[in-house]
Each structure stands twice: as structure tokens, then as C-alpha cells.
Design a protein around this motif. Structure first.
Motif, PDB file in Angstrom:
ATOM      1  N   UNK A  62       0.828  -1.206   0.000  1.00 39.55           N
ATOM      2  CA  UNK A  62       0.000   0.000   0.000  1.00 39.55           C
ATOM      3  C   UNK A  62       0.865   1.260   0.000  1.00 39.55           C
ATOM      4  N   UNK A  63       2.152   1.101   0.359  1.00 36.84           N
ATOM      5  CA  UNK A  63       3.089   2.218   0.307  1.00 36.84           C
ATOM      6  C   UNK A  63       3.513   2.472  -1.132  1.00 36.84           C
ATOM      7  N   UNK A  64       3.916   3.700  -1.410  1.00 35.23           N
ATOM      8  CA  UNK A  64       4.511   4.016  -2.703  1.00 35.23           C
ATOM      9  C   UNK A  64       5.913   3.417  -2.758  1.00 35.23           C
ATOM     10  N   UNK A  65       6.385   3.151  -3.968  1.00 39.69           N
ATOM     11  CA  UNK A  65       7.705   2.549  -4.116  1.00 39.69           C
ATOM     12  C   UNK A  65       8.786   3.461  -3.547  1.00 39.69           C
ATOM     13  N   UNK A  66       8.652   4.784  -3.722  1.00 39.39           N
ATOM     14  CA  UNK A  66       9.687   5.666  -3.178  1.00 39.39           C
ATOM     15  C   UNK A  66       9.681   5.663  -1.652  1.00 39.39           C
ATOM     16  N   UNK A  68       8.947   2.875   0.158  1.00 40.34           N
ATOM     17  CA  UNK A  68       9.646   1.620   0.461  1.00 40.34           C
ATOM     18  C   UNK A  68      11.149   1.799   0.278  1.00 40.34           C
ATOM     19  N   UNK A  69      11.533   2.453  -0.809  1.00 38.27           N
ATOM     20  CA  UNK A  69      12.948   2.668  -1.104  1.00 38.27           C
ATOM     21  C   UNK A  69      13.609   3.530  -0.030  1.00 38.27           C
ATOM     22  N   UNK A  70      12.886   4.519   0.476  1.00 40.87           N
ATOM     23  CA  UNK A  70      13.465   5.389   1.509  1.00 40.87           C
ATOM     24  C   UNK A  70      13.737   4.624   2.799  1.00 40.87           C
ATOM     25  N   UNK A  71      12.891   3.636   3.097  1.00 42.52           N
ATOM     26  CA  UNK A  71      13.106   2.808   4.285  1.00 42.52           C
ATOM     27  C   UNK A  71      14.325   1.909   4.074  1.00 42.52           C
ATOM     28  N   UNK A  72      14.438   1.319   2.884  1.00 41.03           N
ATOM     29  CA  UNK A  72      15.606   0.487   2.580  1.00 41.03           C
ATOM     30  C   UNK A  72      16.883   1.314   2.693  1.00 41.03           C
ATOM     31  N   UNK A  73      16.855   2.528   2.175  1.00 41.85           N
ATOM     32  CA  UNK A  73      18.040   3.398   2.230  1.00 41.85           C
ATOM     33  C   UNK A  73      18.402   3.726   3.670  1.00 41.85           C
ATOM     34  N   UNK A  74      17.395   3.891   4.517  1.00 44.99           N
ATOM     35  CA  UNK A  74      17.670   4.166   5.936  1.00 44.99           C
ATOM     36  C   UNK A  74      18.349   2.967   6.583  1.00 44.99           C
ATOM     37  N   UNK A  75      17.861   1.769   6.297  1.00 48.78           N
ATOM     38  CA  UNK A  75      18.480   0.559   6.842  1.00 48.78           C
ATOM     39  C   UNK A  75      19.936   0.456   6.394  1.00 48.78           C
ATOM     40  N   UNK A 100       3.419   0.126 -10.660  1.00 47.24           N
ATOM     41  CA  UNK A 100       4.022  -0.219  -9.368  1.00 47.24           C
ATOM     42  C   UNK A 100       5.157  -1.217  -9.564  1.00 47.24           C
ATOM     43  N   UNK A 101       4.911  -2.268 -10.335  1.00 42.38           N
ATOM     44  CA  UNK A 101       5.924  -3.301 -10.545  1.00 42.38           C
ATOM     45  C   UNK A 101       7.135  -2.773 -11.304  1.00 42.38           C
ATOM     46  N   UNK A 102       6.894  -1.884 -12.249  1.00 45.34           N
ATOM     47  CA  UNK A 102       8.006  -1.306 -13.009  1.00 45.34           C
ATOM     48  C   UNK A 102       8.956  -0.557 -12.090  1.00 45.34           C
ATOM     49  N   UNK A 103       8.393   0.229 -11.167  1.00 40.98           N
ATOM     50  CA  UNK A 103       9.229   0.956 -10.196  1.00 40.98           C
ATOM     51  C   UNK A 103       9.878  -0.002  -9.213  1.00 40.98           C
ATOM     52  N   UNK A 104       9.093  -0.973  -8.745  1.00 46.31           N
ATOM     53  CA  UNK A 104       9.590  -1.898  -7.728  1.00 46.31           C
ATOM     54  C   UNK A 104      10.774  -2.702  -8.244  1.00 46.31           C
ATOM     55  N   UNK A 105      10.753  -3.045  -9.513  1.00 46.72           N
ATOM     56  CA  UNK A 105      11.831  -3.836 -10.107  1.00 46.72           C
ATOM     57  C   UNK A 105      13.162  -3.095 -10.113  1.00 46.72           C
ATOM     58  N   UNK A 106      13.132  -1.781  -9.906  1.00 47.15           N
ATOM     59  CA  UNK A 106      14.359  -0.978  -9.869  1.00 47.15           C
ATOM     60  C   UNK A 106      14.936  -0.879  -8.458  1.00 47.15           C
ATOM     61  N   UNK A 107      14.251  -1.443  -7.458  1.00 44.55           N
ATOM     62  CA  UNK A 107      14.725  -1.391  -6.075  1.00 44.55           C
ATOM     63  C   UNK A 107      15.463  -2.680  -5.717  1.00 44.55           C
ATOM     64  N   UNK A 108      15.930  -2.745  -4.480  1.00 45.77           N
ATOM     65  CA  UNK A 108      16.617  -3.941  -3.999  1.00 45.77           C
ATOM     66  C   UNK A 108      15.662  -5.084  -3.666  1.00 45.77           C
ATOM     67  N   UNK A 109      14.366  -4.838  -3.653  1.00 45.26           N
ATOM     68  CA  UNK A 109      13.393  -5.889  -3.322  1.00 45.26           C
ATOM     69  C   UNK A 109      13.468  -6.992  -4.374  1.00 45.26           C
ATOM     70  N   UNK A 110      13.689  -8.236  -3.915  1.00 43.51           N
ATOM     71  CA  UNK A 110      13.899  -9.343  -4.858  1.00 43.51           C
ATOM     72  C   UNK A 110      12.990 -10.536  -4.609  1.00 43.51           C
TER      73      UNK A 110
END
Length: 375
Positions: A62-66, A68-75, A100-110
Motif C-alpha cells: 500500500x506504500x509508494x515505491x519511493x 519503500x525505497x526510503x526505508x531500505x536506504x535508511x536501513x 508499481x511493478x516497473x518501479x519496484x523492479x528498480x529497487x533492492x526488493x527481490x
């Protein structure tokens, strides 16, 4: 490893009693609070090289990809990622559209854990899921098209709206979609849920244990015949696709839980849990305070937990670890309690591991509780 609890959902499923909110009024503040908690607790885990990062909920998608990405970057500011880290996002099928999937595929989420539950509309309507049967299937195909190969789906069996033939078709569809991991649970009736109320009002019949038992064992044999390992009572994975995160839980490794209602464990004798209230959680983090309670586990508590968790898995409980970790009193208790079950074949010992044979797995929680120590 780190678990991040995202406490938001579009709507409330009829069977769910997890902590979440259907209001997104404090979503931005929640994301900021989650990152603040990561910072405040960065020194707690002994292992700073993460092998798993898991977004659970609620509905993390339900979160935006950015966000989710900001949380990963904080970790990543305070922890390193193992070269083969598993980063999982729990997602609802209706959230997994192309943008959503297009953006998500550019993150570290695998890895995606998709809340499919069923490929039949009648089941989904009873569960009050936000998606329909078509979305259940198309979301998986879209995720694969965007390069997500490590996909797990959730399936629920034993629903009053289902039957054995429908359950077999759900499993056939899973195989046809080439999903490499399945987490599957019997529909359970929890207090303070809509499902519980409907059953009390005789609007729908209660799930039948005999039918759930039959569907469970059919699923186990069916998935194993199609190349899956049945490695925990509710989890099936093809080789190379077992959940690293959940496997670490079951092996009693330490983990840090971030977010409202999230639990943490130091791998030994200390457990903590955060307040299950979104507003109070946010307010505390604004003041640089982590709103958690901590419990020191007694020897009996530690023993009971290792027994309960370990006996749910294919590898069982390591008796060498028990001998090293617990007192003579605890070991004498265990030796006494397992004798009859060993004679009856309800428990077995293989390679110094205490296990429940798979044919008795449906009764595993009851078998394990018989071995508990009472403080």
C-alpha cells in the motif's frame, strides 16, 4: 535480520486479527517513525550484515515505491546487505499493477509474498479480500514479466465456501503459474473477527477440521510430487526458494522488529514488542523513544519456544543444542515426556534431531504442547 511492520490495509479481511489500520491519515508520519526506530535501535542486532529484510503487515504494497525505497536506504545507513540477501515485500494482488511493478523492479526488493488466498471469487468474497480471482492470477504473471522469479503465494484451505475439488484446482493453478513457494494455512476462526461473528450468527458454517485435514495432506503430497520441499508445516518451497526470513525464525536466530506491534528477539533470552497503536507509536518516535516492552524469558519459556517452533519443521529440534543450552532438570523433563510418543511413532529421532513424522504434522502444535514445561 530485520522485519518491518507496515500497519495499513485497504479493508479488513474477515478472518484477520493482526494489527493494522484502514486509515492512511498518518502514512507519511508512519514512514518517518519507522526510519527513526531503525536509527534508534541500530546497535541492538549483533550481526550487522543482513541476510533478510522483510516488509510485512498489514499490506506493505500500500506504500509508494519511493516510500519503500526510503526505508531500505535508511536501513543501509547502519547495516550492510549480504550478497545474497532476501528482501521480501508482502503484497496484495490488486496493488501489483504495471506502474508499481516497473518501479519496484528498480529497487533492492527481490522477493514477493503475494496474498492470493484463492483463485475463486466466492472464497475471496467470504474473506473480504480487495482483489478478485482474475487479479489473483494476473498479478503473478505481471510480477514474473517484470523479472520477479522468487515469488511466494498465500493460499487458505478449509473455507466454508470451498470444497475438495476447488482446493485441487487452486493447487493446479499454482503449478500452472510456476510459483516456486507456497505458504498455506487452514482458515481459522479468531476472536473479534467478522468471520467469528458470522459463524456465531449461523450465517455461515464453521470450518470442518476433517476436511481441512484431508486438504492439508493432499496439498503436501501434491506439491512434493511437483518438486516442492515441505520444509515447515505451512510452507512449501522448491530447492533454492525456501524463505530465508522465516527459516531464521524457526531456527531461533535473532531478529529486529520495526513498527507498531512488531516483535524482536535477541536469539537467547530476551524478547520485546512494540505498542500496537499507530498514533502512540508515531508520537513516541517523534520524542526519540521506542514504545516497547521487554520480557526476559525463563529457561522454561526458552525451552517451550524451541520445542514449539522446531517441531513444526522438517529439520526438527537439535538435541545437541538442547543438551548444551538447558539444565539437567529440563533435559530430564524432555526425556520423560517423549518416551511414550517415541514408542508410538508420534515422535522420532534422526541424526540427533527430534522430529514429528510428516503424517502427524497436522497435530504438531498439540504434540509440542504436551512437551512443555510449566513455570
Amino acid at each position: 535480520m530485520i522485519y518491518l511492520h507496515i500497519p495499513f490495509c485497504k479493508q479488513k479481511c474477515s478472518y484477520c486479527n493482526f494489527h493494522f489500520s484502514t486509515s492512511l491519515n498518518f502514512k507519511e508520519e508512519m514512514v518517518a517513525a519507522l526510519k527513526k526506530e531503525v536509527f534508534l535501535r541500530k546497535d541492538e542486532p549483533q550481526d550487522k550484515n543482513l541476510k533478510s529484510l522483510y516488509f510485512g503487515g498489514g499490506t506493505p504494497s500500500i506504500l509508494k515505491v519511493d516510500e519503500l525505497k526510503s526505508i531500505i536506504d535508511e536501513v543501509l545507513k547502519y547495516f550492510s546487505f549480504n550478497e545474497d540477501i532476501e528482501i521480501t515485500l508482502e503484497a496484495n494482488p490488486d496493488d501489483l499493477d504495471q506502474p508499481f511493478l516497473k518501479e519496484l523492479a528498480q529497487t533492492e526488493i527481490n522477493r514477493l509474498s503475494i496474498g492470493t488466498q484463492s483463485f475463486f471469487n466466492e472464497d475471496l468474497m467470504l474473506m473480504n479480500r480487495a482483489h478478485n480471482a482474475g487479479e489473483a492470477e494476473s498479478s503473478i504473471k505481471r510480477a514474473q514479466d517484470f523479472g520477479f522469479e522468487n515469488i511466494s503465494i498465500d493460499l487458505i484451505y478449509g473455507s466454508p465456501t470451498s470444497n475438495f475439488e476447488i482446493w485441487k484446482e487452486n493447487l493446479n493453478k499454482t503449478i500452472a503459474l510456476q510459483v516456486p513457494h507456497v505458504s498455506s494455512y487452514a482458515l481459522t476462526v479468531e476472536p473479534k473477527t467478522a468471520l467469528n461473528q458470522w459463524i456465531k450468527q449461523h450465517k455461515i458454517p464453521a470450518p470442518k477440521e476433517a476436511e481441512q485435514n484431508r486438504e492439508f495432506y493432499y496439498m503436501s503430497e501434491f506439491l512434493k510430487d511437483h518438486g516442492f520441499d515441505h520444509y515447515e508445516i505451512s510452507n512449501f518451497g522448491k530447492p533454492g526458494f525456501h524463505s530465508k526470513h522465516n527459516s531464521a525464525y524457526w531456527k531461533s536466530h535473532e531478529y529486529l522488529g520495526i513498527g507498531p506491534s512488531a516483535h524482536s528477539y535477541n536469539g537467547s533470552n530476551e524478547r520485546s514488542w512494540n505498542i500496537a497503536n499507530n498514533k502512540l507509536y508515531i508520537d513516541s518516535l517523534v520524542q526519540n523513544k521506542v514504545p516497547k516492552e521487554t520480557e526476559i524469558l525463563s529457561e522454561a519459556d526458552q525451552f517451550n519456544e524451541m520445542i514449539m517452533i522446531g517441531l513444526r519443521t522438517v529439520w526438527g529440534v537439535d538435541l545437541k543444542v538442547l543438551n548444551e543450552r538447558f539444565s539437567e532438570q529440563v533435559l530430564a523433563h524432555l526425556h520423560k515426556e517423549i518416551q511414550f510418543k517415541l514408542e508410538e511413532g508420534i515422535l522420532i529421532i534422526e541424526n540427533s534431531h527430534l522430529k514429528i513424522p510428516e503424517k502427524h504434522w497436522f497435530m504438531a502444535d498439540g504434540i509440542a504442547s504436551d512437551l512443555f514445561m510449566v513455570n
